[in-house]
Design an enzyme around this catalytic site. Structure first.
Site, mmCIF file in Angstrom:
data_model
loop_
_atom_site.group_PDB
_atom_site.id
_atom_site.type_symbol
_atom_site.label_atom_id
_atom_site.label_comp_id
_atom_site.label_asym_id
_atom_site.label_seq_id
_atom_site.Cartn_x
_atom_site.Cartn_y
_atom_site.Cartn_z
ATOM 1 N N GLU A 136 0.733 -1.287 -0.276
ATOM 2 C CA GLU A 136 0.002 -0.013 0.178
ATOM 3 C C GLU A 136 0.803 1.293 -0.129
ATOM 4 O O GLU A 136 0.778 2.276 -0.983
ATOM 5 C CB GLU A 136 -1.095 -0.198 1.707
ATOM 6 C CG GLU A 136 -2.197 -1.078 1.522
ATOM 7 C CD GLU A 136 -1.960 -2.562 1.196
ATOM 8 O OE1 GLU A 136 -0.812 -2.975 1.772
ATOM 9 O OE2 GLU A 136 -2.820 -2.656 1.142
ATOM 10 N N HIS B 102 -10.708 -6.543 8.400
ATOM 11 C CA HIS B 102 -11.401 -6.242 7.214
ATOM 12 C C HIS B 102 -12.372 -5.038 7.924
ATOM 13 O O HIS B 102 -13.546 -5.257 6.507
ATOM 14 C CB HIS B 102 -11.170 -6.734 6.451
ATOM 15 C CG HIS B 102 -10.476 -7.876 6.526
ATOM 16 N ND1 HIS B 102 -9.370 -8.746 6.776
ATOM 17 C CD2 HIS B 102 -10.238 -8.229 4.861
ATOM 18 C CE1 HIS B 102 -8.403 -9.689 6.572
ATOM 19 N NE2 HIS B 102 -9.072 -9.209 4.614
#
Length: 331
Positions: free
Chosen positions: A67, A136
């Site tokens: 990321e 998540h």
């Protein structure tokens, strides 16, 4: 895959987001999409399905699982004059790119005396309710709303899913778009925009006179359901969809509280240090003499989001919790 869903009578939140991406890629050669699995897989939640085949690998780019690296690449592309759209799988993983977002994207314009704008759009999924476990499922958008130099959007309707992206790409500053995972399958009629989408203002999704339910994103359907239940009891609830967390539309909130004199803030994040706390503080600072009761907050339980369905449901704000908070304020 080339059909324009704005011409359809019915669409989903996912399809509305996809059409917004398609329109952006078609209308500006500088726009490209990149992120983990956005190409061959069609996006982790299927939002970019078919766009690789339509626009090719130069415009729809799969990235390594890093990321920090691909958000940094997006910042560099924006500085070079392109209009990147970066997709991060979930808000939890965005923390791996927090240095790039906070120390580079949000600051370069200010540290360069206005010479280095970063017109970058970052999309990511947020929120729980899908049994995806603690890594998540959290709602951290309020953390990003703390940062000057970026705009934070939380589209909760089909119209905002379809039309906020174009306005975000036109913004000279970095824009973060938080898409609640529970909304992707929501379907309904997509209305054409009557005017250009304004990113600065909240929206009243339901007018009312007895209490203001202030919320955003995935909590909006629950607030509207609570308003329906309260109406059956003779309580008129006004539902405010914040839409943009930074900059926050204080005027819309204070105007609503001036009408209703009571407020419940609904936020899927943890209560401590939450965005709900910020909204509650602003109501207290700006509307203290309009209040007939303390501001109520409905937030998630302060635990890592459970995987088991019954525990996850117990941890999340529910319609019944909003109704109960309203009664505490009104009764």
């Amino acid at each position: 895959m080339g059909a324009d869903t704005t011409q359809h009578s019915k669409t989903t939140y996912r399809e509305a987001m996809r059409e917004a991406l398609r329109e952006a890629l078609r209308s500006d050669d500088r726009v490209f999409l990149m992120g983990e699995d956005v190409g061959r897989y069609g996006g982790c939640f299927g939002v970019s399905l078919g766009l690789l085949e339509e626009f090719g690998p130069e415009r729809v780019r799969d990235t390594p699982l890093s990321e920090s690296a691909f958000v940094g690449a997006g910042i560099g592309a924006a500085l070079a004059g392109l209009r990147p759209i970066v997709e991060i799988m979930t808000v939890n993983f965005s923390l791996l790119a927090l240095d790039q977002i906070l120390n580079n994207a949000a600051t370069l314009l200010h540290m360069s005396g206005g010479q280095l704008p970063v017109p970058l759009v970052i999309r990511m999924t947020t929120g729980a309710g899908r049994q995806l476990g603690a890594q998540h499922s959290h709602s951290l958008e309020g953390w990003y709303a703390h940062i000057p130099g970026i705009r934070v959007l939380t589209p909760a309707t089909l119209e905002d899913a379809r039309h906020m992206l174009a306005a975000a790409l036109a913004d000279p500053d970095p824009v973060l778009i938080f898409e609640h995972g529970s909304l992707y399958n929501f379907s309904g009629e997509l209305l054409p925009p009557s005017e250009p989408v304004n990113l600065d203002h909240a929206a009243i999704r339901r007018p009312g006179t007895d209490i203001s339910l202030v919320t955003y994103g995935g909590s909006l359907p629950k607030a509207l359901a609570a308003a329906d239940e309260l109406a059956a009891e003779g309580i008129s609830a006004e539902v405010i969809d914040l839409r943009t967390l930074r900059p926050l539309d204080d005027a819309a909130i204070t105007a609503s509280v001036a009408r209703t004199h009571r407020a419940v803030v609904v936020d899927e994040a943890w209560r401590t240090g939450s965005f709900a706390a910020e909204v509650s503080a602003r109501i207290t600072e700006e509307s203290f003499y309009d209040l007939d009761a303390p501001v109520e907050r409905v937030c998630s339980a302060e635990v890592p989001m459970p995987y088991a369905r019954q525990l996850e449901e117990a941890a999340l704000p529910q319609t019944a919790d909003i109704v109960a908070a309203t009664h505490r304020a009104v009764d």
